[in-house]
Design a protein around this motif. Structure first.
Motif, short mmCIF file in Angstrom:
data_model
loop_
_atom_site.label_atom_id
_atom_site.label_comp_id
_atom_site.label_asym_id
_atom_site.label_seq_id
_atom_site.Cartn_x
_atom_site.Cartn_y
_atom_site.Cartn_z
N ASP A 48 -11.01 -0.39 12.83
CA ASP A 48 -9.61 0.06 13.02
C ASP A 48 -8.73 -1.14 12.46
O ASP A 48 -7.83 -0.81 12.04
N LYS A 49 -8.91 -2.41 12.72
CA LYS A 49 -8.24 -3.43 12.29
C LYS A 49 -8.15 -3.57 10.83
O LYS A 49 -7.05 -3.73 10.16
N VAL A 50 -9.37 -3.61 10.20
CA VAL A 50 -9.40 -3.55 8.68
C VAL A 50 -8.64 -2.37 7.97
O VAL A 50 -7.82 -2.47 6.99
N LEU A 51 -8.71 -1.28 8.55
CA LEU A 51 -8.27 0.24 7.96
C LEU A 51 -6.63 -0.10 8.10
O LEU A 51 -6.04 0.34 7.37
N LYS A 52 -6.10 -0.74 9.33
CA LYS A 52 -4.76 -0.88 9.52
C LYS A 52 -4.24 -1.84 8.35
O LYS A 52 -3.13 -1.45 7.79
N ARG A 53 -4.90 -2.85 8.13
CA ARG A 53 -4.49 -3.88 6.94
C ARG A 53 -4.53 -3.36 5.73
O ARG A 53 -3.41 -3.66 4.89
N ILE A 54 -5.58 -2.53 5.61
CA ILE A 54 -5.49 -1.80 4.28
C ILE A 54 -4.23 -0.90 3.90
O ILE A 54 -3.76 -0.84 2.94
N HIS A 55 -4.07 -0.07 5.11
CA HIS A 55 -3.02 0.89 5.07
C HIS A 55 -1.66 0.13 4.68
O HIS A 55 -0.61 0.76 4.02
N ALA B 137 -1.22 -2.67 3.22
CA ALA B 137 -1.36 -2.97 1.77
C ALA B 137 -0.87 -1.77 1.01
O ALA B 137 -0.15 -2.12 -0.12
N VAL B 138 -1.48 -0.69 1.08
CA VAL B 138 -1.37 0.41 0.47
C VAL B 138 0.33 0.62 0.47
O VAL B 138 1.06 0.78 -0.65
N ASP B 139 0.93 0.46 1.60
CA ASP B 139 2.46 0.76 1.83
C ASP B 139 3.28 -0.36 1.03
O ASP B 139 4.06 -0.02 0.35
N ASP B 140 2.69 -1.54 1.03
CA ASP B 140 3.28 -2.62 0.08
C ASP B 140 3.40 -2.42 -1.31
O ASP B 140 4.26 -2.46 -2.18
N ILE B 141 1.99 -1.75 -1.69
CA ILE B 141 1.76 -1.57 -3.15
C ILE B 141 2.67 -0.41 -3.54
O ILE B 141 3.35 -0.27 -4.66
N ARG B 142 2.78 0.70 -2.89
CA ARG B 142 3.66 1.92 -3.08
C ARG B 142 4.93 1.55 -3.33
O ARG B 142 5.73 2.09 -4.37
N LEU B 143 5.63 0.56 -2.70
CA LEU B 143 7.11 0.38 -2.58
C LEU B 143 7.19 -0.66 -3.78
O LEU B 143 8.40 -1.27 -3.88
N ALA B 144 6.26 -1.41 -4.60
CA ALA B 144 6.52 -2.21 -5.35
C ALA B 144 6.73 -1.96 -6.64
O ALA B 144 6.09 -0.97 -7.33
N ASN B 145 7.77 -2.73 -7.50
CA ASN B 145 7.91 -2.48 -8.62
C ASN B 145 6.47 -2.55 -9.76
O ASN B 145 6.53 -1.89 -10.71
N TYR B 146 5.70 -3.54 -9.38
CA TYR B 146 4.50 -3.58 -9.97
C TYR B 146 3.69 -2.19 -10.27
O TYR B 146 3.30 -1.91 -11.40
N PHE B 147 3.43 -1.50 -9.02
CA PHE B 147 2.84 -0.37 -9.09
C PHE B 147 3.62 0.68 -9.89
O PHE B 147 3.11 1.71 -10.65
#
Length: 275
Positions: free
Chosen positions: A44-51, A53-63
């Motif tokens: 649960d803890k690791v999946l929360k961190r991954i999700h 991170a995915v939110d960060d990526i989605r909002l990034a100009n890099y992605f």
């Protein structure tokens, strides 16, 4: 393999991946039999961190840049598969977690039929974690020798992987079907510019041969953590470029072998790893 002195328990320390949270991996000395160690994951803890991170990526100009570049190559073609090798310990390492997040964001946007992942250092619990995320884990260490589909485009993602792995991948797919590959990995141009051609011809000849016929787009390292996607580029092997090459160009030798390297984990080495 590292030339460092053996530990008192008979191991040699080898640093496998550039990540502050990764511990040195120990390769057993000859004659020592060991079983693979395992870690317990708070899913649960690791999946929360991954999700997150995915939110960060989605909002990034890099992605946005990555997706735009890949989409320009694909045009109207649908991705058949995404293949990702070399993520590292996604449960422990922040770099690996964000590289996984980029993979998951690409999966969400490109909607491939399947997404395959492999790293010879994955823990069993990490394989279970990745399966929960809808990814198919390749269990065998094929050392990059994955043959892509001829049914449509494959996006191949090798985040900061050793050049030997990329060379093996090119050897396995050596031929006009490379037009179906979109390769996201360390920049070919940077590699060519920073190492003598003589050395590259001996160590990674397939990268050296294909680079002049590759369309490469360097990605601006704009993500907030600059050590995660540095030196990453998108490589296209366009049909137009490949059709100019004659049959002699596509002749290849035996499977490449490598000596005096500690960065590339072979299948023989992984049989002895104590992770």
């Amino acid at each position: 393999m590292s030339k460092s002195a053996e530990d008192s328990d008979g191991f040699q320390k080898v640093k496998l991946k550039r990540c502050a949270k990764n511990k040195p991996t120990k390769i057993p000395s000859k004659g020592i039999q060991l079983e693979t160690q395992e870690i317990t994951i708070d899913f649960d803890k690791v999946l929360k961190r991954i999700h997150c991170a995915v939110d960060d990526i989605r909002l990034a100009n890099y992605f946005e840049d990555v997706l735009k570049s890949v989409s320009n190559i694909l045009q109207t073609r649908n991705v058949v598969e995404i293949v990702c090798l070399g993520l590292g310990h996604v449960a422990e390492c922040n770099i690996s977690r964000y590289q996984l997040a980029l993979l998951l964001a690409l999966k969400e946007s490109l909607k491939p039929d399947k997404v395959l992942v492999h790293d010879p250092i994955f823990y069993k619990s990490e394989c279970e974690l990745l399966t929960k995320l809808g990814l198919q884990v390749i269990l065998e260490n094929n050392e990059g020798n994955y043959v892509i589909s001829d049914k449509g485009p494959t996006v191949v993602y090798f985040p900061h992987c050793p050049k030997q792995l990329t060379n093996n991948f090119l050897w396995s797919n050596w031929g006009p079907n490379l037009e179906n590959c979109v390769l996201i990995c360390n920049s070919f141009s940077s590699l060519i510019d920073n190492q003598p051609s003589r050395i590259l011809a001996e160590t990674v000849p397939y990268i050296l041969k294909i680079q002049p016929h590759t369309t490469e787009e360097s990605l601006k390292n704009s993500f907030k953590y600059t050590d995660i996607f540095n030196d990453t580029a998108i490589h296209e092997f366009s049909k137009e470029n490949l059709e100019k090459l004659d049959s002699n160009f596509w002749m290849k030798g035996e499977k490449p072998t490598y000596e005096n390297t500690e960065e590339f984990i072979t299948s023989l080495m992984i049989q002895k790893l104590n992770i």
